[in-house]
Every structure is written in C-alpha cells, then in structure tokens.
Design a protein around this motif. Structure first.
Motif, PDB file in Angstrom:
ATOM      1  N   LEU A  86       0.825  -1.213   0.000  1.00  0.00           N
ATOM      2  CA  LEU A  86       0.000   0.000   0.000  1.00  0.00           C
ATOM      3  C   LEU A  86       0.855   1.258   0.000  1.00  0.00           C
ATOM      4  CD1 LEU A  86      -2.147  -2.143   0.905  1.00  0.00           C
ATOM      5  CD2 LEU A  86      -3.106  -0.382   2.387  1.00  0.00           C
ATOM      6  N   PHE A  87       1.877   1.266   0.835  1.00  0.00           N
ATOM      7  CA  PHE A  87       2.621   2.502   1.078  1.00  0.00           C
ATOM      8  C   PHE A  87       3.932   2.595   0.310  1.00  0.00           C
ATOM      9  CE2 PHE A  87       0.068   1.477   4.826  1.00  0.00           C
ATOM     10  CZ  PHE A  87      -0.743   2.603   4.860  1.00  0.00           C
ATOM     11  N   GLY A  88       4.351   1.490  -0.313  1.00  0.00           N
ATOM     12  CA  GLY A  88       5.563   1.499  -1.100  1.00  0.00           C
ATOM     13  C   GLY A  88       6.705   0.789  -0.399  1.00  0.00           C
ATOM     14  N   PRO A  89       7.641   0.248  -1.185  1.00  0.00           N
ATOM     15  CA  PRO A  89       8.774  -0.481  -0.605  1.00  0.00           C
ATOM     16  C   PRO A  89       9.855   0.464  -0.079  1.00  0.00           C
ATOM     17  CG  PRO A  89       8.971  -0.422  -2.976  1.00  0.00           C
ATOM     18  CD  PRO A  89       7.660   0.243  -2.660  1.00  0.00           C
ATOM     19  N   LEU A  92      16.064   0.765  -1.480  1.00  0.00           N
ATOM     20  CA  LEU A  92      17.262  -0.006  -1.144  1.00  0.00           C
ATOM     21  C   LEU A  92      18.543   0.800  -1.365  1.00  0.00           C
ATOM     22  CD1 LEU A  92      16.291  -3.524  -2.570  1.00  0.00           C
ATOM     23  CD2 LEU A  92      16.161  -2.685  -0.213  1.00  0.00           C
ATOM     24  N   ALA A  93      18.540   1.650  -2.400  1.00  0.00           N
ATOM     25  CA  ALA A  93      19.738   2.453  -2.671  1.00  0.00           C
ATOM     26  C   ALA A  93      20.036   3.383  -1.496  1.00  0.00           C
ATOM     27  CB  ALA A  93      19.549   3.251  -3.956  1.00  0.00           C
ATOM     28  N   ARG A  94      19.021   4.025  -0.969  1.00  0.00           N
ATOM     29  CA  ARG A  94      19.230   4.938   0.158  1.00  0.00           C
ATOM     30  C   ARG A  94      19.488   4.171   1.458  1.00  0.00           C
ATOM     31  NH1 ARG A  94      15.169   9.830   0.446  1.00  0.00           N
ATOM     32  NH2 ARG A  94      16.786  10.436   1.949  1.00  0.00           N
ATOM     33  N   LEU A  95      18.913   2.938   1.527  1.00  0.00           N
ATOM     34  CA  LEU A  95      19.158   2.123   2.715  1.00  0.00           C
ATOM     35  C   LEU A  95      20.640   1.765   2.818  1.00  0.00           C
ATOM     36  CD1 LEU A  95      17.824   0.693   5.116  1.00  0.00           C
ATOM     37  CD2 LEU A  95      17.555  -1.324   3.646  1.00  0.00           C
ATOM     38  N   ARG A  96      21.283   1.517   1.653  1.00  0.00           N
ATOM     39  CA  ARG A  96      22.715   1.210   1.668  1.00  0.00           C
ATOM     40  C   ARG A  96      23.530   2.397   2.159  1.00  0.00           C
ATOM     41  NH1 ARG A  96      21.356  -2.214  -2.854  1.00  0.00           N
ATOM     42  NH2 ARG A  96      21.438  -0.452  -4.295  1.00  0.00           N
ATOM     43  N   GLU A  97      22.929   3.605   2.021  1.00  0.00           N
ATOM     44  CA  GLU A  97      23.605   4.809   2.507  1.00  0.00           C
ATOM     45  C   GLU A  97      23.291   5.073   3.978  1.00  0.00           C
ATOM     46  OE1 GLU A  97      22.148   7.813  -0.046  1.00  0.00           O
ATOM     47  OE2 GLU A  97      23.117   7.023  -1.867  1.00  0.00           O
ATOM     48  N   ALA A 101      14.109   5.138   3.725  1.00  0.00           N
ATOM     49  CA  ALA A 101      13.200   5.964   2.921  1.00  0.00           C
ATOM     50  C   ALA A 101      12.269   5.047   2.146  1.00  0.00           C
ATOM     51  CB  ALA A 101      13.976   6.868   1.977  1.00  0.00           C
ATOM     52  N   THR A 102      11.109   5.576   1.781  1.00  0.00           N
ATOM     53  CA  THR A 102      10.081   4.795   1.102  1.00  0.00           C
ATOM     54  C   THR A 102       9.896   5.285  -0.323  1.00  0.00           C
ATOM     55  OG1 THR A 102       8.933   4.517   3.206  1.00  0.00           O
ATOM     56  CG2 THR A 102       7.689   4.004   1.213  1.00  0.00           C
ATOM     57  N   GLU A 144      10.958   8.997   9.051  1.00  0.00           N
ATOM     58  CA  GLU A 144      10.355   9.776   7.962  1.00  0.00           C
ATOM     59  C   GLU A 144       8.846   9.922   8.181  1.00  0.00           C
ATOM     60  OE1 GLU A 144      10.539   8.141   4.054  1.00  0.00           O
ATOM     61  OE2 GLU A 144       9.843   6.159   4.669  1.00  0.00           O
ATOM     62  N   VAL A 145       8.318  11.084   7.807  1.00  0.00           N
ATOM     63  CA  VAL A 145       6.893  11.376   7.910  1.00  0.00           C
ATOM     64  C   VAL A 145       6.423  11.959   6.589  1.00  0.00           C
ATOM     65  CG1 VAL A 145       5.089  12.669   9.098  1.00  0.00           C
ATOM     66  CG2 VAL A 145       7.053  11.815  10.389  1.00  0.00           C
TER      67      VAL A 145
END
Length: 387
Positions: A86-89, A92-97, A101-102, A144-145
C-alpha cells in the motif's frame, strides 16, 4: 437564504454538471453512491460501502477521480497483504547509505483518492498505518513522515467487522452506505449504460481536485447557528434508536451537514441538510429505522420551507400507503401457501424474494410506528419462509 460567493458557486455548478450528473448517467442506479462520494470529498471524510462484489463500487469512485484528474490508488486487501503493497517499498539504494526511505511513486501516500477493497482483511501491521492515514493524513516509517494529499479514502466490504480490533478502523468511516444489486427492471438500462461505459473514455471535467480541496476548506465558514438546536434534538432521537453515536462522531457529522449546504449552493445550513444522518449507522438492522426517523425530519423541513435549495438526497420520501403494502404482502403470502402443494420454481422464488425486499424497503417509510414495524416484521417472516 445566503448563497456562496461567485467562485464557490462556479465550482459547485461544475461539480454538479461535469462530474456528478455524467457519472449518474453512466452508472445506472448508483446516484446515491455518486452523491455520497462528492459529500465525502467536500467534507474531508471517508466513505464505507457495504455490499456484494460486482455492484460498480470501485468503478464509480475511479470514474469520479478520473473526471477531476485526481491521483488514484486502488488495492484489494487480503489477510496476507503487507504495508509495502500500500505505502511502497523501502528504497534499497538509500538504505545502503544508511537512510530509511520509502518509494511512494504510484502508491497510497501520493493518492488524492484511494479505494481499499475488503477493508476488514487488514492485518495489524496495515491497521496501525491506516488509522494514522485516516486520522491525520500522515504516513510514518521510522524517522520519515509523509504528509498525504488524500482528499478521501473509500472502502468496501461484503460484511461488517466481526473482530473488535477492527472497530476503531470502521469508526473512522463517518459515512456508511449499503449498496446492493440493481432490481430486475433496471437491467435493460444497466446493460445499455454498461456497454457505453466499456466503449467510452472518461472526459475531463471543468473542476479539478484542487478546486474540490478549496471547496472543502470552506465547510468551516458555513453558518450552522440556525440548526444547532434541532440537530442536538435529532442526535438524541438517533441514540434512542440504540445507535451508539458518540459525542466525537456527532461533532464530525456537522462537517457533513456543512458540506451538504455547500453542495446545495448555500453558505447557511438548514434542516434539509440532516439527510446526511441516514448514513451514520453501525449495523444493517439500524438502516431502516434511521432512514424513517430522518425522513420524517426532512418531510417537515420541506413543508415548512419549500423554497430552500435542497441536496438531491434531501428530498422527502413519497408517502407510502400502509394498507396497500399489507395487501401486497397478503398476495405474496397466498402464493407461498399455494407452494405447499406445488413447489415454486427457482425463478419465481427469486422474483418473490426481490419483491419482498422491495416491500420491506417501502414499509420503512410508513409514518405510523406500529404499522411500520408490523409490515417490516411481516415481510421478514415471509422472506424466512422462502428460505
């Protein structure tokens, strides 16, 4: 009666002529749903539709969003649905940093209109997120909001919540509407309009989702002073029916009253705007008594002030002849008695079932309380005999 300023009136007129009227023409027998979608959007509230699959619920909402070029999101919930759907995955690119983020592109956080089918399949992970969405128009994940542009969220189910954990979610849908299959006599119009719907492309209306957002902000400018006393009286009468209308919901329903006034081209509410209270039921058995109570208020309001511009759903019901209904129920009873010796064909039984459902609906408008309850009960007994 105080009218809206010219710009607001223009938006209301375009909403009626470019969105509401064409959708009513395309979706046969769904005038009530179309009007309630508009009410939900202008009031900033959410709409729950109760009814079987295949009754055009999502199609009407999608058509409304398309005509005002609103961003639309739709999803069928199952027990196994996850928040990511529903809200998005997670990006992954930013997670590696090291940042959570969604990716919200095309998902619920970017939608102005959202339709969630089979709401009560929501699991606890989705439930908690949806409550924040409905209450605050926000989605939170970690630090994040996201502030959501959501105008209204719509949902549907073929049953009401049985799990108490879902009651908090159901409570956030201020407007509730029962939608059923169309009666037999509407089938030719349905087929013709449905065929045109398959062929036609949605046209763009002269009113945008931004215009609707601006109109929604005006509901707090509507003058409610002339109806506050009679509204309070009606709330207590509704509670006397056994409906648990909380103080919080009673206050929020005033937004619907104000939105009805706006959609009628007025900046001042009248008792004709109390039609919205037909849609605050909690259980199916409350629908008919609530409709009867509100109908009597609307009838009195129309007789006292016939010149007031009224919303289409505020028209008082036609008077119903209780004696005529009793005669029609007698005829159905005779056919059932005859069936003891000669069983009814399936088609005949289906027609009688439809007829009894229609007679029960008409009986809910009988003015006399005793007669109304007797006729509704008799129709129910006959329905039970049909099995």
């Amino acid at each position: 009666m105080a009218e809206l300023d010219p710009h607001a009136l223009l938006v209301v007129d375009r909403l009626r002529n470019d969105v509401i009227a064409p959708l009513k023409q395309r979706f046969v027998g769904r005038d009530e749903v179309v009007d309630l979608i508009a009410l939900a959007v202008v009031s900033g509230e959410h709409l729950f539709l109760l009814g079987p699959p295949g009754t055009a619920k999502s199609a009407v909402i999608r058509g409304f969003a398309e005509r005002v070029q609103g961003r639309y999101f739709e999803y069928l919930l199952t027990r196994f649905s996850e928040p990511n759907e529903l809200f998005g995955p997670i990006d992954l690119a930013r997670l590696r940093e090291g940042t959570v983020a969604t990716v919200t592109a095309g998902m619920l956080p970017e939608a102005e209109f959202a339709f969630l089918d089979e709401l009560f399949n929501a699991n606890s992970a989705i439930l908690n997120n949806l409550l924040t969405v409905l209450n605050e128009r926000r989605f939170r994940r970690g630090a994040e909001v996201h502030r959501l542009p959501l105008l209204s969220l719509f949902t549907a189910s073929n049953h009401l919540a049985e799990d108490e954990a879902l009651n908090a979610l159901f409570d956030r849908f201020l407007i509730r509407c029962h939608v059923d299959h169309l009666p037999r006599e509407a089938m030719p119009r349905l087929l013709a309009a449905g065929w045109e719907l398959e062929r036609a492309e949605a046209s763009v209306a002269g009113v945008s989702s931004g215009d609707l957002r601006g109109l929604s902000r005006r509901i707090f400018e509507v003058d409610l002073s002339g109806v506050s006393g009679s509204y309070a009286d009606l709330i207590w009468k509704i509670r006397d029916l056994g409906l648990a209308l909380s103080d919080r919901r009673a206050v929020k329903v005033l937004k619907l009253v104000a939105a009805s006034a706006l959609l009628s081209g007025r900046s001042k509410a009248t008792r004709s705007d109390f039609w919205v209270l037909r849609y605050v039921w909690d259980r199916e058995e409350q629908i008919d008594p609530l409709r009867s109570l509100v109908g009597s208020v609307l009838e009195q309001a129309a007789s006292e002030d016939p010149e007031t511009a009224r919303h289409p759903l505020a028209e008082p019901p036609d008077r119903v002849d209780g004696e005529d209904l009793a005669r029609q129920l007698d005829e159905v009873a005779r056919q059932l008695d005859d069936a003891k010796e000669r069983p009814l064909a399936l088609l005949v039984a289906a027609r009688l079932r439809d007829r009894l459902a229609e007679l029960s609906d008409q009986a809910s408008w009988v003015a006399d309380d005793d007669a109304r309850h007797h006729l509704i009960e008799r129709a129910s007994v006959l329905l039970n005999r049909l099995g």
